[in-house]
Structures are given as structure tokens and as C-alpha cells.
Design an enzyme around this catalytic site. Structure first.
Site, short mmCIF file in Angstrom:
data_model
loop_
_atom_site.label_atom_id
_atom_site.label_comp_id
_atom_site.label_asym_id
_atom_site.label_seq_id
_atom_site.Cartn_x
_atom_site.Cartn_y
_atom_site.Cartn_z
N THR A 72 -8.11 9.76 7.54
CA THR A 72 -7.89 8.70 7.07
C THR A 72 -7.54 7.48 8.20
O THR A 72 -7.09 6.49 7.78
CB THR A 72 -6.59 8.81 6.27
OG1 THR A 72 -5.48 9.46 7.06
CG2 THR A 72 -6.84 9.77 5.09
N GLY A 93 -7.88 4.46 10.11
CA GLY A 93 -8.50 3.02 9.75
C GLY A 93 -8.54 2.56 8.47
O GLY A 93 -9.15 1.44 7.92
N THR A 94 -7.88 3.11 7.33
CA THR A 94 -7.75 2.62 6.26
C THR A 94 -7.17 1.33 5.98
O THR A 94 -7.98 0.45 5.24
CB THR A 94 -6.85 3.83 5.21
OG1 THR A 94 -5.72 4.07 5.85
CG2 THR A 94 -7.88 5.05 4.96
N GLY A 95 -6.13 0.99 6.85
CA GLY A 95 -5.56 -0.23 6.42
C GLY A 95 -6.58 -1.51 6.95
O GLY A 95 -6.80 -2.41 6.46
N CYS A 96 -7.34 -1.28 8.15
CA CYS A 96 -8.12 -2.11 8.64
C CYS A 96 -9.31 -2.32 7.64
O CYS A 96 -9.77 -3.40 7.35
CB CYS A 96 -8.64 -1.90 10.06
SG CYS A 96 -7.35 -1.26 11.49
N LYS A 111 0.88 -1.18 0.04
CA LYS A 111 -0.08 0.08 -0.01
C LYS A 111 1.13 1.21 0.06
O LYS A 111 1.82 1.31 0.95
CB LYS A 111 -0.98 -0.04 1.18
CG LYS A 111 -1.88 -1.40 1.23
CD LYS A 111 -2.59 -1.26 2.49
CE LYS A 111 -1.73 -1.39 3.68
NZ LYS A 111 -2.59 -1.69 4.96
#
Length: 267
Positions: A209, A211-214, A177
Site C-alpha cells: 500500500t 504511495g496510496t495517499g500520493c 481517508k
């Protein structure tokens, strides 16, 4: 026959609701799946940061996983915040015994937004040796990819080289990412079975932004649980996250949450 797509989420709780199991449950639900959870930690958290972490005993995490897998079952599993080597090894043991053949989306929560390492070296080693071989795909951001490979990831080219090295070393599909890499365009790179797919988006000027990875990892897990091919699951997840950032509600005084309910807004 199950049509929803059952996703077991093994991750920490975010009291602010923007990341962790709260974001995971919202994401899975909005994409039409069924979410179950094994909570690994309770965090005291808001948009300004993490103010406290209270780990759940490893045995309790394992018990949560087992009862869900034995009764409800799962079509995909997503792991997030795991905390330490013992918990990682315990989770790996359960996956090996009770979660065989279930696609695992491994989100290696290793580096905080500010750059601080969240996993000790022995925990990183456990993740690499015990969990990574079980994964259907691993979803590191650029700083996490740097930890996993020991390589530079500060440019798109460097990140791509590190992702290729990780894939070639372990044979596990990698979604690298690029949100931490500077530039007007954000590029995520998926390497799987000798194929490369790029997912690009214009960088949005927003602090919201959290929590984008979760969210991305859970969206991918939902797609896999619903029978989608990996590339298709990543493509849908990428679009879902971009729209969630674009329509973020603006809550909080720091890095605010995404709008996980935007699918309803567009219906």
C-alpha cells in the site's frame, strides 16, 4: 485547446518509485493527463522505509513552479511532501501570485506510516494558515486529520466528526481517508459545500500500500484538471487506487508499490 489536463506536482522524489513524484507522474499519465513537477526533496527510499532526505532549496522549488506555470501552465496543482515552514510559505507565495484560480489538491504529508510526525509544529501552522485557504480540497488520512484538528480520529464516527470540524472551521472541502481506522471496511468521507459523500471499499489483506495517499491525491488532481466535478474526480480516483492495490506487483521486502499501470491491464 488543452484536452489532457495539465497537473503541476509539487512533491518529493521517491527513489523506490512507489510514492512521491514517481507515483504522481504515473497516476496522472495513466488517467490521461499531463504531469509536470517541482521537486521539493530527494529521498533515499525503498519499501522498507526512508533512509535519507535531501531537501531542495526553497528558491529552486519556487523557480521550478514558476517556469512551468508561465510556460506550460496547469489546470490543477497537487502538493505533497513540503518539509518545513519556509518551503510551505514559499510555495504558498508562488501559488498566490502565479497559480491564482488553479484548483489545488493539498495532500498534507504530515505523519509517516509508523506514526512519526514529518512536520514540525511551525510547519503545520504554516500549512494551516498559508496553504489550506488556497486549497480546492485537502486529503488528510486519519492521523493527519488528528494533527490538524486536535481531535480523535480512531473510529469512523470520530474521523467524521473531525472532518466536519475542519470543514466548518476553514470552509475548504475535506476528503478524510479512513485507511488507518480499524475495521473490515475502509471509508473515505468527502465534505464539500454542505454535502457528504462516502466512498467505501473492503480492506485488502496486503502490505503493498506504499504511495496510496500520493496516488489518490494526484488522481483527484487529474480529474479536476480534466474538468470533472470534485465528487466525480474523487470517485474515479478511489476506484483507481483500489484497483492499483488489488493488482499490486508485490515488489520489495516491505510495504510495496501499487500497480499504477492497471488501466492498461484492463484495456
Amino acid at each position: 485547446m488543452n484536452m489532457l489536463g495539465r497537473v503541476l506536482i509539487v512533491a518529493g522524489s521517491d527513489s523506490g518509485g512507489g510514492a512521491g513524484i514517481q507515483a504522481d507522474i504515473k497516476t496522472v499519465s495513466m488517467l490521461g493527463g499531463y504531469a509536470a513537477t517541482a521537486v521539493t526533496a530527494i529521498t533515499v527510499q525503498d519499501t522498507l522505509g526512508v533512509h535519507g532526505v535531501h531537501p531542495i532549496p526553497a528558491e529552486t522549488v519556487a523557480d521550478q513552479m514558476r517556469v512551468v506555470l508561465c510556460d506550460i501552465g496547469a489546470d490543477a496543482i497537487k502538493t505533497g511532501m513540503l518539509g518545513d515552514a519556509r518551503l510551505i510559505e514559499t510555495v504558498a507565495d508562488v501559488l498566490a501570485s502565479d497559480g491564482k484560480s488553479i484548483p489545488l489538491v493539498l495532500d498534507p504529508v504530515m505523519v509517516a506510516k509508523g506514526g512519526a510526525k514529518l512536520l514540525a509544529d511551525e510547519a503545520v501552522a504554516a500549512l494551516m494558515t498559508r496553504l489550506l485557504p488556497l486549497a480546492h480540497v485537502i486529503t488528510p488520512n486519519a492521523p493527519e486529520l488528528a494533527v490538524l484538528t486536535g481531535m480523535r480520529t480512531d473510529t469512523h464516527e470520530a474521523m467524521a466528526n473531525a472532518a466536519r470540524a475542519l470543514f466548518e472551521r476553514h470552509g475548504v472541502p475535506v476528503l478524510a481517508k479512513g485507511g488507518h481506522v480499524s475495521g473490515e471496511t475502509i471509508t473515505d468521507l468527502l465534505l464539500s459545500n454542505g454535502n457528504e459523500a462516502r466512498f467505501e471499499a473492503s480492506r485488502l489483506d496486503t502490505p503493498h500500500t506504499h504511495g496510496t495517499g500520493c496516488t489518490l491525491a494526484s488522481a483527484i488532481a487529474t480529474g479536476l484538471a480534466q474538468g470533472m466535478a470534485l465528487t466525480d474526480a474523487v470517485a474515479r480516483a478511489h476506484d483507481y487506487v483500489q484497483n492499483a492495490i488489488r493488482t499490486a506487483p508485490g515488489y520489495g521486502k516491505g510495504h510495496g508499490p501499487l500497480n499504477h499501470g492497471h488501466v492498461l491491464d484492463q484495456s
